[in-house]
Design an enzyme around this catalytic site. Structure first.
Site, PDB file in Angstrom:
ATOM      1  N   ASP A 143       0.019  -4.633  11.562  1.00 11.97           N
ATOM      2  CA  ASP A 143      -0.057  -6.028  11.996  1.00 11.97           C
ATOM      3  C   ASP A 143       1.273  -6.524  12.543  1.00 11.97           C
ATOM      4  OD1 ASP A 143      -2.652  -6.808  11.865  1.00 11.97           O
ATOM      5  OD2 ASP A 143      -2.416  -8.186  10.173  1.00 11.97           O
ATOM      6  N   ASP A 190      -1.355   0.650   0.329  1.00 12.52           N
ATOM      7  CA  ASP A 190      -0.254  -0.205   0.760  1.00 12.52           C
ATOM      8  C   ASP A 190       0.859   0.657   1.334  1.00 12.52           C
ATOM      9  OD1 ASP A 190      -1.481  -2.552   0.111  1.00 12.52           O
ATOM     10  OD2 ASP A 190      -0.453  -2.812  -1.816  1.00 12.52           O
ATOM     11  N   ASP A 286      -8.557  -9.068  -2.232  1.00  6.83           N
ATOM     12  CA  ASP A 286      -8.928  -7.844  -2.934  1.00  6.83           C
ATOM     13  C   ASP A 286      -9.899  -8.138  -4.077  1.00  6.83           C
ATOM     14  OD1 ASP A 286      -6.979  -9.229  -4.305  1.00  6.83           O
ATOM     15  OD2 ASP A 286      -5.589  -7.539  -4.500  1.00  6.83           O
TER      16      ASP A 286
END
Length: 329
Positions: A143, A190, A286
């Site tokens: 991103d 992650d 999440d």
């Protein structure tokens, strides 16, 4: 022979200390402590309800009842916690050999502004995961739209996915990746989580059950958190997230209530598509995604093994930044 209040205090304190040390080795001792905790709390609340509610005027009565209801809510929460902690639960390992046909797997590494050195470790570790290479694809979902990260992906011969904007933050990033890939199983990692080579070997077999929708492994950290470091208790206390990531998640798994914690998780793509992908419009995407997936009696699993390790915040400023879920990026 009568026993004085002081003697009762000494005896009870000694008994509690004894049970505490026994609980380190024997689970039955933990259960005794839990039962005592609940029993004493119940006695206290009974005393509160009968003898302590104020009766001076209407305001005092209302305030007293509200305070008692608050304490009752805390007691109910303690009961739920005690049920979760009462009995250890160990999920049975299912090997990959139980599959008739191995599924295809997409690994998403979500990133925004993490350092490339950190990202490089995760990428390198993902490429070393033991699984047929023709069935596993790795994608960095960037991103930050960084040319240098695209070059890093080319260096490791893995996929690179970006998008025009940052709508819905991480959930939007992952949902965009879903439209660009087609693996039967989706893994979210992650940028600072480094998976072990056996990550899929220890988790993927749970999907032999057609009703299994997601599998979660704990987030484990290889460095000391600020509490461990600043209190000089690195070897005496665990990472401050371990209690939730290991004990609570394991207990919740017994009730099919595993929580998705954002990384180190595997999803059945069809199940994600049925709930509209990763949840958007919420602070904790999440947790919301996990709850949506658990509807209609779908199954989830927690594998309480160290299968990926990450970087714990090293300063209190970083810790607060990590916990701040309200500020959109």
């Amino acid at each position: 022979m009568e026993v004085s209040l002081l003697e009762w205090l000494v005896i009870s304190s000694f008994a509690l200390i004894l049970f505490y040390f026994l609980s380190r080795k024997y689970h039955w001792s933990k259960q005794v402590l839990i039962a005592l905790f609940l029993g004493i709390n119940a006695i206290y609340l009974g005393w509160r309800a009968v003898y302590t509610l104020p009766t001076m005027n209407t305001i005092s009565i209302i305030a007293g009842i509200l305070l008692l209801l608050t304490e009752l809510a805390g007691f109910l929460q303690s009961i739920v916690f005690s049920i979760i902690s009462w009995k250890p639960f160990k999920r049975k390992h299912i090997p990959l050999s139980d599959f008739e046909t191995l599924p295809t797997v997409d690994i998403y590494i979500a990133t925004y502004n993490e350092s490339e050195d950190l990202l490089k470790r995760t990428i390198a570790a993902c490429t070393l995961i033991r699984y047929p290479k023709n069935l596993m694809s790795i994608y960095v979902c960037d991103d930050g739209r960084r040319a240098s990260v695209r070059e890093l992906c080319e260096e490791y011969d893995i996929g690179y996915i970006d998008r025009k904007d940052n709508s819905h933050a991480k959930a939007g990033n992952l949902n965009h990746a879903l439209t660009k890939t087609n693996g039967e199983i989706v893994v979210t990692m992650d940028a600072d989580m480094v998976p072990q080579a056996n990550f899929l070997e220890r988790t993927l077999g749970q999907f032999t059950d057609p009703e299994m929708v997601f599998v979660q492994a704990p987030q484990v950290f290889y460095n000391d958190d600020p509490f461990q470091y600043n209190l000089f208790f690195e070897d005496q206390i665990t990472n401050e997230q371990d209690f939730f990531m290991r004990q609570l998640e394991q207990g919740k798994d017994r009730f099919n209530a595993t929580m998705y914690v954002g990384s180190n998780a595997l999803f059945r793509r069809t199940a994600l598509e049925e709930v509209g992908g990763f949840a958007t419009g919420v602070i904790t995407e999440d947790m919301a995604t996990g709850m949506l997936l658990q509807s209609d009696n779908r199954k989830t699993a927690f594998i309480n093994e160290t299968l990926a390790v990450g970087l714990s915040p090293e300063t209190y400023a970083d810790l607060l930044k990590q916990r701040d879920r309200l500020v959109p990026r």
